[in-house]
Design a protein around this motif. Structure first.
Motif, short mmCIF file in Angstrom:
data_model
loop_
_atom_site.label_atom_id
_atom_site.label_comp_id
_atom_site.label_asym_id
_atom_site.label_seq_id
_atom_site.Cartn_x
_atom_site.Cartn_y
_atom_site.Cartn_z
N THR A 89 0.83 -1.21 0.00
CA THR A 89 0.00 0.00 0.00
C THR A 89 0.86 1.26 0.00
N LEU A 90 1.88 1.29 0.86
CA LEU A 90 2.78 2.44 0.90
C LEU A 90 3.55 2.56 -0.40
N CYS A 91 3.96 1.44 -0.97
CA CYS A 91 4.70 1.46 -2.23
C CYS A 91 3.84 2.05 -3.35
N VAL A 92 2.58 1.64 -3.43
CA VAL A 92 1.67 2.17 -4.45
C VAL A 92 1.48 3.68 -4.26
N THR A 93 1.34 4.10 -3.01
CA THR A 93 1.18 5.53 -2.72
C THR A 93 2.40 6.31 -3.20
N VAL A 94 3.58 5.85 -2.85
CA VAL A 94 4.81 6.53 -3.25
C VAL A 94 4.98 6.49 -4.77
N ALA A 95 4.72 5.34 -5.38
CA ALA A 95 4.91 5.19 -6.82
C ALA A 95 3.97 6.08 -7.63
N ASN A 96 2.81 6.41 -7.11
CA ASN A 96 1.85 7.23 -7.86
C ASN A 96 2.05 8.72 -7.67
N ARG A 97 3.05 9.14 -6.96
CA ARG A 97 3.29 10.57 -6.73
C ARG A 97 4.00 11.19 -7.93
N PRO A 98 3.67 12.45 -8.22
CA PRO A 98 4.32 13.14 -9.32
C PRO A 98 5.73 13.59 -8.94
N ALA A 99 6.49 14.02 -9.92
CA ALA A 99 7.81 14.59 -9.66
C ALA A 99 7.63 15.87 -8.85
N TYR A 100 8.57 16.19 -7.99
CA TYR A 100 8.47 17.40 -7.17
C TYR A 100 9.86 17.89 -6.82
N GLY A 101 9.94 19.04 -6.24
CA GLY A 101 11.22 19.60 -5.84
C GLY A 101 11.03 20.74 -4.86
N TRP A 102 12.15 21.28 -4.38
CA TRP A 102 12.11 22.40 -3.45
C TRP A 102 13.42 23.15 -3.54
N THR A 103 13.43 24.34 -2.97
CA THR A 103 14.63 25.17 -2.93
C THR A 103 15.11 25.22 -1.48
N ASN A 104 16.39 24.90 -1.27
CA ASN A 104 16.97 24.92 0.07
C ASN A 104 17.22 26.36 0.51
N GLU A 105 17.52 26.53 1.79
CA GLU A 105 17.77 27.87 2.34
C GLU A 105 18.97 28.54 1.68
N ASP A 106 19.95 27.75 1.23
CA ASP A 106 21.13 28.34 0.59
C ASP A 106 20.89 28.66 -0.89
N GLY A 107 19.68 28.42 -1.38
CA GLY A 107 19.34 28.74 -2.76
C GLY A 107 19.50 27.58 -3.73
N SER A 108 20.08 26.47 -3.28
CA SER A 108 20.23 25.32 -4.17
C SER A 108 18.88 24.65 -4.38
N ARG A 109 18.72 24.08 -5.55
CA ARG A 109 17.44 23.47 -5.94
C ARG A 109 17.57 21.96 -5.91
N VAL A 110 16.54 21.27 -5.39
CA VAL A 110 16.48 19.81 -5.38
C VAL A 110 15.25 19.41 -6.19
N ASP A 111 15.46 18.65 -7.25
CA ASP A 111 14.36 18.15 -8.08
C ASP A 111 14.41 16.63 -8.07
N LEU A 112 13.27 16.02 -7.75
CA LEU A 112 13.19 14.57 -7.70
C LEU A 112 12.26 14.05 -8.78
N PRO A 113 12.53 12.86 -9.30
CA PRO A 113 11.66 12.29 -10.34
C PRO A 113 10.34 11.82 -9.74
N ASP A 114 9.47 11.33 -10.58
CA ASP A 114 8.19 10.82 -10.10
C ASP A 114 8.41 9.60 -9.20
N GLY A 115 7.36 9.18 -8.51
CA GLY A 115 7.46 8.11 -7.53
C GLY A 115 7.92 6.79 -8.08
N ARG A 116 7.47 6.44 -9.28
CA ARG A 116 7.90 5.15 -9.86
C ARG A 116 9.41 5.10 -10.05
N ALA A 117 9.97 6.20 -10.54
CA ALA A 117 11.42 6.24 -10.72
C ALA A 117 12.14 6.16 -9.37
N GLN A 118 11.59 6.81 -8.36
CA GLN A 118 12.22 6.75 -7.04
C GLN A 118 12.18 5.33 -6.48
#
Length: 146
Positions: A89-118
């Motif tokens: 159940t948790l695996c399906v939840t994680v796998a169905n999530r879209p790609a997302y990202g965020w910007t750290n406090e130092d200005g660096s950007r983190v971009d992650l692929p969709d859940g299936r790729a993760q």
């Protein structure tokens, strides 16, 4: 004097309008739902079955069209989660999530692929406790940055 006559003509209409508003409120107010105050020290949210302060999937307040990954109905288990065992159940939840990202406090950007790729990129074998722990870590990271 003229203002007094104008007021006298409008007064009956105002009284009738106020009466109609009162009748409408008295008729439709009970349809508004439960207005009892919540018990002290407890999260009391309509649809929150386990009273944890959040409406989670499979609780009465969950709306699959507007909440979560917006996938309604029977879930198809992706290939990445086929042998996940108790963590399916948790695996399906994680796998169905879209790609997302965020910007750290130092200005660096983190971009992650969709859940299936993760899930595919995890080094742990599906069905093992390490796989479940890695899924929990991915889930926690997504919750922290969504």
């Amino acid at each position: 004097m003229r203002n007094l006559r104008l007021f006298a003509r409008r007064l009956p209409a105002a009284i009738v309008g106020a009466g109609l508003a009162t009748v409408a409120f008295a008729t439709f107010a009970p349809l508004g739902g439960d207005t009892t105050p919540p018990a002290a020290g407890r999260a009391d949210m309509r649809g929150d079955d386990d009273r944890d302060g959040r409406i989670s999937e499979d609780e009465q307040g969950w709306n699959c069209r507007t909440m979560g990954n917006r996938i309604c109905g029977v879930r198809v288990v992706p290939a990445e989660c086929r042998h996940a065992g108790p963590a399916t159940t948790l695996c399906v939840t994680v796998a169905n999530r879209p790609a997302y990202g965020w910007t750290n406090e130092d200005g660096s950007r983190v971009d992650l692929p969709d859940g299936r790729a993760q899930v595919r990129d995890l080094g742990e074998k599906p069905g093992t406790p390490e796989f479940a722990d890695a899924l929990r870590a991915l889930d926690a990271e997504w919750r922290d940055h969504r």
